[in-house]
Structures are given as structure tokens and as C-alpha cells.
Write an enzyme that holds these catalytic residues in place. Structure first.
Site, mmCIF file in Angstrom:
data_model
loop_
_atom_site.group_PDB
_atom_site.id
_atom_site.type_symbol
_atom_site.label_atom_id
_atom_site.label_comp_id
_atom_site.label_asym_id
_atom_site.label_seq_id
_atom_site.Cartn_x
_atom_site.Cartn_y
_atom_site.Cartn_z
ATOM 1 N N GLN A 79 -1.449 7.794 -12.199
ATOM 2 C CA GLN A 79 -2.211 6.557 -12.355
ATOM 3 C C GLN A 79 -3.429 6.849 -13.228
ATOM 4 O OE1 GLN A 79 -4.910 4.656 -9.369
ATOM 5 N NE2 GLN A 79 -3.305 3.098 -9.246
ATOM 6 N N TYR A 166 -12.096 -1.824 -11.542
ATOM 7 C CA TYR A 166 -12.360 -0.873 -12.616
ATOM 8 C C TYR A 166 -12.306 -1.582 -13.976
ATOM 9 C CZ TYR A 166 -12.045 2.480 -8.849
ATOM 10 O OH TYR A 166 -12.269 3.154 -7.675
ATOM 11 N N ARG A 213 -0.738 -1.622 -12.557
ATOM 12 C CA ARG A 213 -1.169 -2.022 -11.221
ATOM 13 C C ARG A 213 -2.230 -3.116 -11.320
ATOM 14 N NH1 ARG A 213 -3.987 0.898 -5.943
ATOM 15 N NH2 ARG A 213 -2.217 0.506 -4.580
ATOM 16 N N GLY A 303 0.259 4.099 1.585
ATOM 17 C CA GLY A 303 -0.853 4.990 1.288
ATOM 18 C C GLY A 303 -1.328 5.740 2.507
ATOM 19 N N ARG A 304 -2.198 5.126 3.287
ATOM 20 C CA ARG A 304 -2.838 5.801 4.412
ATOM 21 C C ARG A 304 -1.864 6.470 5.383
ATOM 22 N NH1 ARG A 304 -7.538 1.281 5.833
ATOM 23 N NH2 ARG A 304 -8.542 1.319 3.775
#
Length: 362
Positions: A79, A166, A213, A303-304
């Protein structure tokens, strides 16, 4: 496995290290790993201990990691991101101001680790410098160079990070983009840099190796809601489909209390984008299976759960309970603790498995 910032790279060079290699190798059974967000240039840096892909040493560091993942049967996508206004002069070459679509500072404090004090301090975001048209072209080139470096490092593809507040999402949002030139104003203009980067990157590395993404309706990092959010992301989906890029990755920020992706919106996205769609954010095994059966997504990223369960796929397939991760060790220079030691902590893996031995030897 979803991209997750873990801040374990070398603090001075942003080079991926052996411990990061073990972390990713432990999770190779995910099948497809999307790496943590990786800086495309020195200008893109906004965090310490986050890896880059712009130096020879960084390429070599990543090459070791991708090789290990491949040896264990996995695939890995990098990424790529640029933090934009979420950076700080502390990180910028020569102490320069961070860059952004417009000179609009993010609100709230930012946290970073000052290496010379080895402590976390919080400072306000600086007012960024508005990028010129030429400098926007330079940013596009930074992503092209990073993508080519990623191929040299052995990655199977590239994900362009246009989410989570971002730089690329800063262009999408009219609250952070007040430009009146070709990169501002209309929806098409505000989306132009993302489309340009996706087109350029995919032309160099292949459309099947390129993904993007997005985080529709998300408000992380002072992204404000705006009226045209749905129309903007549908426009992007349509433009990215016209480029025939490999996949679109949508991050549901509902786990953060915002950015819910309603089913009618997902249906519209599916109508605009027929290639692979990945959904991520707050899923469990049951809800992931349900969304896959609905055909609104082709893949679901976790993810987590992968933090404390490197063997998550095995646990899903055998209905084993999941371990909880220690949030105090999610980020920072905490070394191995809470990062690569979860095999040892898992009660169900008291006996070293052949897979664990394979990881250690990779």
C-alpha cells in the site's frame, strides 16, 4: 489481511527489518496480504518507524519480506501513500512545510516519536504549502517510482492509498481542496490526481496488479462530511473501471464511529465497478460470509483480528475462539512484544507447529 500501520521499521532509514519479515511471514496463510501504508518519497513521510519504498535499502528490505511470504505460499501487495498535510516540518527535508491541495491545516494534535528524546510528543498540525500544478505532477511521479520499486522488491501488486485523510483524499474533499485549477472545483477535477496516478501506475506495472483504496463518508484525520461524497466516489468507481484496474478496496470506518457504507451505496458501487471489490472494516466471520454471498464484494479484508491471530484462517476454518490483542502495543517502537510473539501466547499452539517452524526458517 488488511493494511495496518504497526511502526516497527528502522527509525532512521525507514527500512523494513527482519522483525517485520517475521510478522508478515507468520500471517502468510492469509493468502493475500496488503502491507502497511508505505511512504512513496521523503516528502510523503508523516510518521516515524513507518517504512518507505524510495531507497535502495528499503527495496532490499522489502525484497526479503516478499520472498518469505512467497516461500510460504502467500501473495503480497504494497500500500503506497503520501501523508500530505498530515505531515510536519519535523519530517520534511530541510524542515519545509508539508504539502497539500490547499493551504488548509488539519485540526487537532498529531502524535509522533521524536527520536532524539525517544518520547511521544503532540504538536498542532502546521499550515501546509499548496502544491503547484508542476508539483502535483511530481507527486504522480513519486507514486510511479514507488510502484516500480515495489515490483523490484517482489510485490505482487500495488494499492494506491486514497483514503483515511491522507493526501489523495485531501484532493477529493472540498473542505480540504479549495483549488480553482484543473485539480479543484468540480468532482472530476478533484478526483483527477487519483485517476492520473492509477492510470500511470497501471500502465507501468499492469492493470491487474493495481488497486485503489477509498474510505467513502469517512472522517478520519479531520476529513469533513460533504454533500457530494456519494457522487464523488461513484465517479471514481466509474473512472477506475474505465482504466480496468484490478480492484477497488473500500474501507468501512464504522468501527471508528463514522463512515458507514450503506448497502444501497454498495449496490451502486457494484453497478459502476465490475472488477474485484474488497471490503474492510469491522467484519467478523459471519458478516463477511454474508456480504460475500450478496455479491456486493468479492473479498473481505481483516485487520485487527490478524494482530493476535496470525493463524486467523485456521481459526475461522475450525471455529476456534480468537485471541484479543494488546492495544498498548499496536504502534510504537515496542519491539517484538505484541507484534511477533502471539504464536507463543496462543494456548492452542503450545506445541510448535510445522507452519511455525517453516516461518522461522523463511
Amino acid at each position: 489481511m488488511a493494511p495496518m500501520t504497526r511502526t516497527r521499521a528502522d527509525s532512521k532509514t525507514d527500512v523494513p527489518n527482519a522483525m517485520m519479515g517475521l510478522y508478515y511471514a507468520q500471517r502468510a496463510t492469509a493468502g493475500l496480504i496488503i502491507s502497511e501504508a508505505t511512504h512513496v518519497s521523503t516528502q510523503a513521510i508523516g510518521y516515524q518507524n513507518v517504512p518507505g519504498i524510495f531507497s535502495k535499502e528499503q527495496i532490499e528490505g522489502w525484497k526479503t519480506i516478499t520472498s518469505s511470504v512467497h516461500q510460504l505460499g502467500g501473495k503480497m501487495i504494497i500500500q503506497l501513500f503520501h501523508t500530505g498535510r498530515l505531515s510536519h516540518p519535523f519530517f520534511q527535508p530541510g524542515g519545509a512545510s508539508p504539502v497539500a491541495p490547499s493551504a488548509i491545516a488539519a485540526k487537532g494534535p498529531m502524535a509522533f516519536i521524536a527520536g532524539y528524546h525517544n518520547q511521544t510528543i503532540q504538536v498542532p498540525f502546521d499550515q501546509p504549502k499548496e502544491l503547484t500544478s508542476t508539483e502535483i505532477g511530481d507527486v504522480v511521479n513519486q507514486f510511479i517510482d514507488a510502484a516500480q520499486n515495489a515490483m523490484e522488491a517482489g510485490f505482487d501488486g500495488v494499492e494506491i492509498h486514497a483514503a483515511n485523510g491522507y493526501l489523495l483524499e485531501q484532493f477529493i474533499n472540498p473542505h480540504t481542496n479549495a483549488r480553482t485549477d484543473a485539480n479543484g472545483g468540480s468532482i472530476a477535477n478533484r478526483c483527477k490526481i487519483i485517476v492520473d496516478i492509477a492510470a500511470a501506475v497501471s500502465s507501468f506495472i499492469g492493470t491487474d496488479r493495481t488497486g485503489v483504496r477509498l474510505s467513502p463518508f469517512g472522517t478520519l484525520h479531520d476529513m469533513q462530511p460533504f454533500e457530494e461524497a456519494e457522487q464523488t466516489h461513484l465517479h471514481l468507481a466509474k473512472e477506475l473501471q474505465s482504466l480496468n484496474i484490478g480492484y477497488l478496496h473500500l474501507f468501512n470506518q464504522a468501527a471508528f464511529g463514522t463512515g458507514e457504507l450503506p448497502r444501497p451505496f454498495l449496490e451502486k458501487i457494484r453497478n459502476h465497478f465490475s472488477n474485484t471489490i474488497i471490503l474492510c472494516g469491522g467484519f467478523n466471520q459471519e458478516s463477511a460470509e454474508e456480504i460475500l454471498q450478496s455479491e456486493l464484494a468479492d473479498m473481505v479484508a481483516f485487520g485487527r483480528p490478524f494482530i493476535a491471530n496470525p493463524d486467523l484462517v485456521r481459526k475461522f476454518s475450525t471455529s476456534m475462539p480468537l485471541k484479543e490483542s494488546d492495544q498498548s502495543h499496536w504502534y510504537g517502537t515496542n519491539g517484538a512484544k505484541g507484534y511477533v510473539d502471539y504464536f507463543a501466547l496462543n494456548e492452542d499452539l503450545k506445541q510448535q507447529t510445522s507452519f511455525e517452524r517453516q516461518v522461522q526458517n523463511a
